[in-house]
Design a protein around this motif. Structure first.
Motif, short mmCIF file in Angstrom:
data_model
loop_
_atom_site.label_atom_id
_atom_site.label_comp_id
_atom_site.label_asym_id
_atom_site.label_seq_id
_atom_site.Cartn_x
_atom_site.Cartn_y
_atom_site.Cartn_z
N GLU A 107 -0.65 55.70 -6.53
CA GLU A 107 -0.36 56.98 -7.19
C GLU A 107 -0.82 58.15 -6.32
O GLU A 107 -0.08 59.12 -6.13
N LEU A 108 -2.04 58.07 -5.81
CA LEU A 108 -2.56 59.13 -4.96
C LEU A 108 -1.70 59.31 -3.71
O LEU A 108 -1.42 60.44 -3.30
N GLU A 109 -1.27 58.21 -3.11
CA GLU A 109 -0.52 58.25 -1.85
C GLU A 109 0.99 58.43 -2.06
O GLU A 109 1.75 58.40 -1.11
N ASP A 110 1.41 58.63 -3.30
CA ASP A 110 2.82 58.83 -3.63
C ASP A 110 3.67 57.68 -3.09
O ASP A 110 4.65 57.89 -2.38
N TYR A 111 3.26 56.45 -3.44
CA TYR A 111 3.95 55.25 -2.98
C TYR A 111 4.41 54.41 -4.16
O TYR A 111 3.63 54.15 -5.09
N GLU A 112 5.67 54.03 -4.13
CA GLU A 112 6.22 53.03 -5.05
C GLU A 112 7.04 52.07 -4.21
O GLU A 112 7.82 52.50 -3.36
N PRO A 113 6.90 50.76 -4.44
CA PRO A 113 7.69 49.80 -3.67
C PRO A 113 9.18 50.08 -3.81
O PRO A 113 9.66 50.47 -4.87
N ASN A 114 9.90 49.94 -2.70
CA ASN A 114 11.36 50.06 -2.67
C ASN A 114 11.89 51.42 -3.09
O ASN A 114 13.02 51.53 -3.56
#
Length: 135
Positions: A75-82
């Motif tokens: 969430e902090l790194e603005d990452y979601e798989p795919n």
């Protein structure tokens, strides 16, 4: 798929930095380490790392409650798989500890779709040590 228990941090999640409080409750053990890459300071107040062959200094953090820790870090790194609009991608790399041990761990790498912006606005961090660079 085996879930790793360690993450390499090189910026605001490091001890003494602004977002360390997010990772601190999950940290079982922290040690200094390096990875290979190229590190930039962003004008928005945090660093970005891309592929490269320079030493990047940071901390190797062994996590407890890994799924929850990764959820908060993602969430902090603005990452979601795919997802192709991520700011960072969570990848697996080898970090080298001060004792010379190679350890597989997660790392948040600046997303390829943001490299043009990085080239225009980022400042190369000499020596690959963002906390020291920010002083």
């Amino acid at each position: 798929m085996l879930m790793l228990t360690k993450v390499f941090v090189y910026g605001t999640l490091c001890q003494g930095q602004r977002y360390h409080h997010i990772i601190a409750p999950f940290a079982k053990h922290t040690q200094k380490a390096t990875v290979r890459g190229t590190l930039y300071d962003l004008p928005v107040g945090y660093p970005a790392m891309i592929e490269g062959d320079n030493p990047v200094k940071g901390e190797l953090v062994e996590l407890q409650n890994v799924p929850e820790a990764l959820r908060l870090l993602d969430e902090l790194e603005d990452y979601e798989p795919n997802r192709d609009t991520n700011e960072y991608e969570r990848i697996v790399v080898k970090a080298v500890t001060e004792r010379g041990d190679e350890v597989e761990c997660y790392l948040y790498l600046y997303a390829p779709n943001r490299r043009e912006w990085l080239a225009e606005h980022g400042t190369l961090v000499p020596g690959g040590d963002w906390p020291s660079f920010k002083g």
